[in-house]
Design a protein around this motif. Structure first.
Motif, PDB file in Angstrom:
ATOM      1  N   SER A 129       0.807  -1.222   0.000  1.00 14.75           N
ATOM      2  CA  SER A 129       0.000   0.000   0.000  1.00 14.75           C
ATOM      3  C   SER A 129       0.838   1.270   0.000  1.00 14.75           C
ATOM      4  N   GLY A 130       2.156   1.101   0.014  1.00 13.31           N
ATOM      5  CA  GLY A 130       3.023   2.269  -0.063  1.00 13.31           C
ATOM      6  C   GLY A 130       3.474   2.834   1.269  1.00 13.31           C
ATOM      7  N   VAL A 131       3.242   2.108   2.366  1.00 10.83           N
ATOM      8  CA  VAL A 131       3.757   2.557   3.661  1.00 10.83           C
ATOM      9  C   VAL A 131       5.282   2.535   3.558  1.00 10.83           C
ATOM     10  N   PRO A 132       5.959   3.588   3.995  1.00 14.56           N
ATOM     11  CA  PRO A 132       7.425   3.601   3.904  1.00 14.56           C
ATOM     12  C   PRO A 132       8.030   2.347   4.559  1.00 14.56           C
ATOM     13  N   LEU A 133       9.031   1.798   3.921  1.00 15.93           N
ATOM     14  CA  LEU A 133       9.656   0.558   4.386  1.00 15.93           C
ATOM     15  C   LEU A 133      10.156   0.671   5.821  1.00 15.93           C
ATOM     16  N   ILE A 134      10.715   1.793   6.171  1.00 17.79           N
ATOM     17  CA  ILE A 134      11.227   1.967   7.539  1.00 17.79           C
ATOM     18  C   ILE A 134      10.084   1.908   8.559  1.00 17.79           C
ATOM     19  N   THR A 135       8.913   2.397   8.178  1.00 11.90           N
ATOM     20  CA  THR A 135       7.749   2.341   9.067  1.00 11.90           C
ATOM     21  C   THR A 135       7.252   0.909   9.210  1.00 11.90           C
ATOM     22  N   ALA A 136       7.107   0.213   8.075  1.00 14.43           N
ATOM     23  CA  ALA A 136       6.650  -1.183   8.117  1.00 14.43           C
ATOM     24  C   ALA A 136       7.633  -2.045   8.895  1.00 14.43           C
ATOM     25  N   ALA A 137       8.928  -1.821   8.703  1.00 11.67           N
ATOM     26  CA  ALA A 137       9.948  -2.586   9.422  1.00 11.67           C
ATOM     27  C   ALA A 137       9.845  -2.338  10.925  1.00 11.67           C
ATOM     28  N   GLY A 138       9.675  -1.094  11.308  1.00  6.77           N
ATOM     29  CA  GLY A 138       9.541  -0.760  12.724  1.00  6.77           C
ATOM     30  C   GLY A 138       8.305  -1.384  13.342  1.00  6.77           C
ATOM     31  N   ARG A 139       7.198  -1.331  12.618  1.00  2.21           N
ATOM     32  CA  ARG A 139       5.960  -1.925  13.131  1.00  2.21           C
ATOM     33  C   ARG A 139       6.075  -3.441  13.235  1.00  2.21           C
TER      34      ARG A 139
ATOM     35  N   ASP B 196       6.549  -0.112  -5.520  1.00  2.00           N
ATOM     36  CA  ASP B 196       7.264   0.676  -6.514  1.00  2.00           C
ATOM     37  C   ASP B 196       6.325   1.054  -7.659  1.00  2.00           C
ATOM     38  N   ASN B 197       5.401   0.176  -7.993  1.00  3.42           N
ATOM     39  CA  ASN B 197       4.398   0.500  -9.018  1.00  3.42           C
ATOM     40  C   ASN B 197       3.537   1.674  -8.583  1.00  3.42           C
ATOM     41  N   VAL B 198       3.219   1.739  -7.300  1.00  6.28           N
ATOM     42  CA  VAL B 198       2.447   2.865  -6.773  1.00  6.28           C
ATOM     43  C   VAL B 198       3.236   4.155  -6.977  1.00  6.28           C
ATOM     44  N   ALA B 199       4.527   4.120  -6.654  1.00  7.00           N
ATOM     45  CA  ALA B 199       5.374   5.304  -6.830  1.00  7.00           C
ATOM     46  C   ALA B 199       5.456   5.695  -8.298  1.00  7.00           C
ATOM     47  N   ALA B 200       5.589   4.717  -9.179  1.00  6.02           N
ATOM     48  CA  ALA B 200       5.650   5.000 -10.613  1.00  6.02           C
ATOM     49  C   ALA B 200       4.353   5.649 -11.090  1.00  6.02           C
ATOM     50  N   ASN B 201       3.236   5.190 -10.588  1.00  6.50           N
ATOM     51  CA  ASN B 201       1.943   5.777 -10.984  1.00  6.50           C
ATOM     52  C   ASN B 201       1.822   7.228 -10.526  1.00  6.50           C
ATOM     53  N   VAL B 202       2.362   7.533  -9.349  1.00  6.40           N
ATOM     54  CA  VAL B 202       2.343   8.914  -8.860  1.00  6.40           C
ATOM     55  C   VAL B 202       3.156   9.805  -9.802  1.00  6.40           C
ATOM     56  N   ILE B 203       4.340   9.322 -10.175  1.00  8.06           N
ATOM     57  CA  ILE B 203       5.183  10.099 -11.093  1.00  8.06           C
ATOM     58  C   ILE B 203       4.491  10.252 -12.443  1.00  8.06           C
TER      59      ILE B 203
ATOM     60  N   LEU C 248      12.318   7.481 -17.895  1.00  6.33           N
ATOM     61  CA  LEU C 248      12.139   6.875 -16.575  1.00  6.33           C
ATOM     62  C   LEU C 248      11.494   5.492 -16.674  1.00  6.33           C
ATOM     63  N   ASN C 249      10.488   5.362 -17.524  1.00  3.64           N
ATOM     64  CA  ASN C 249       9.819   4.069 -17.700  1.00  3.64           C
ATOM     65  C   ASN C 249      10.767   3.045 -18.308  1.00  3.64           C
ATOM     66  N   ASP C 250      11.576   3.467 -19.281  1.00  2.00           N
ATOM     67  CA  ASP C 250      12.552   2.559 -19.898  1.00  2.00           C
ATOM     68  C   ASP C 250      13.578   2.095 -18.868  1.00  2.00           C
ATOM     69  N   MET C 251      14.048   3.030 -18.037  1.00  2.00           N
ATOM     70  CA  MET C 251      15.023   2.676 -17.001  1.00  2.00           C
ATOM     71  C   MET C 251      14.417   1.688 -16.006  1.00  2.00           C
ATOM     72  N   GLU C 252      13.170   1.926 -15.628  1.00  2.57           N
ATOM     73  CA  GLU C 252      12.490   1.038 -14.692  1.00  2.57           C
ATOM     74  C   GLU C 252      12.361  -0.349 -15.285  1.00  2.57           C
ATOM     75  N   SER C 253      12.021  -0.439 -16.556  1.00  2.00           N
ATOM     76  CA  SER C 253      11.884  -1.745 -17.210  1.00  2.00           C
ATOM     77  C   SER C 253      13.214  -2.488 -17.218  1.00  2.00           C
ATOM     78  N   MET C 254      14.293  -1.764 -17.499  1.00  2.00           N
ATOM     79  CA  MET C 254      15.609  -2.392 -17.528  1.00  2.00           C
ATOM     80  C   MET C 254      16.008  -2.911 -16.159  1.00  2.00           C
ATOM     81  N   ILE C 255      15.684  -2.172 -15.112  1.00  2.00           N
ATOM     82  CA  ILE C 255      16.047  -2.569 -13.754  1.00  2.00           C
ATOM     83  C   ILE C 255      15.309  -3.843 -13.360  1.00  2.00           C
ATOM     84  N   TYR C 256      14.016  -3.917 -13.651  1.00  2.00           N
ATOM     85  CA  TYR C 256      13.221  -5.044 -13.198  1.00  2.00           C
ATOM     86  C   TYR C 256      13.335  -6.263 -14.110  1.00  2.00           C
ATOM     87  N   GLN C 257      13.952  -6.107 -15.283  1.00  2.00           N
ATOM     88  CA  GLN C 257      14.174  -7.254 -16.151  1.00  2.00           C
ATOM     89  C   GLN C 257      15.420  -8.015 -15.735  1.00  2.00           C
ATOM     90  N   SER C 258      16.332  -7.322 -15.048  1.00  2.00           N
ATOM     91  CA  SER C 258      17.585  -7.994 -14.658  1.00  2.00           C
ATOM     92  C   SER C 258      17.451  -8.787 -13.400  1.00  2.00           C
TER      93      SER C 258
END
Length: 110
Positions: free
Chosen positions: A43-53, A74-81, A100-110
């Motif tokens: 749901s997009g809760v910051p990782l540090i918050t979820a980890a602490g909880r 990360d998809n939520v963040a991409a949709n905001v952008i 940005l979308n091309d870079m994201e695709s390259m990152i998640y394909q590897s």
């Protein structure tokens, strides 16, 4: 005096009673905990918050266990952008969005 076994048994019994009274299927405490943390991350809760909880002293513990949900947030963040660029529909913004979308695709394909 209570020992940890008695506390664990009481917690399991309490959870089972709550689920039963709410007409929900039986789940283990562990599966409810896992689902809670996974839903926070997805749901997009910051990782540090979820980890602490979750009681994790390091976010790396959380990422090791829940890494497959991080892509979802990360998809939520991409949709905001995306929505930010859609409001400003000029040629430079669209070119940057494509990059940005091309870079994201390259990152998640590897």
């Amino acid at each position: 005096m209570w020992c940890s076994k008695n506390i664990k048994t009481s917690l399991i019994n309490w959870a089972g009673k709550v689920l039963y009274e709410a007409n929900l299927p039986h789940f283990t405490i562990h599966s409810l905990r896992y689902t809670n943390i996974a839903l926070q991350i997805a749901s997009g809760v910051p990782l540090i918050t979820a980890a602490g909880r979750a009681g994790h002293s390091r976010t790396s513990t959380t990422t090791d266990i829940y890494s497959h949900f991080i892509g979802t947030s990360d998809n939520v963040a991409a949709n905001v952008i995306d929505s930010m660029f859609e409001k400003k529909n000029d040629q430079k913004s669209q070119a940057l969005l494509k990059l940005l979308n091309d870079m994201e695709s390259m990152i998640y394909q590897s």
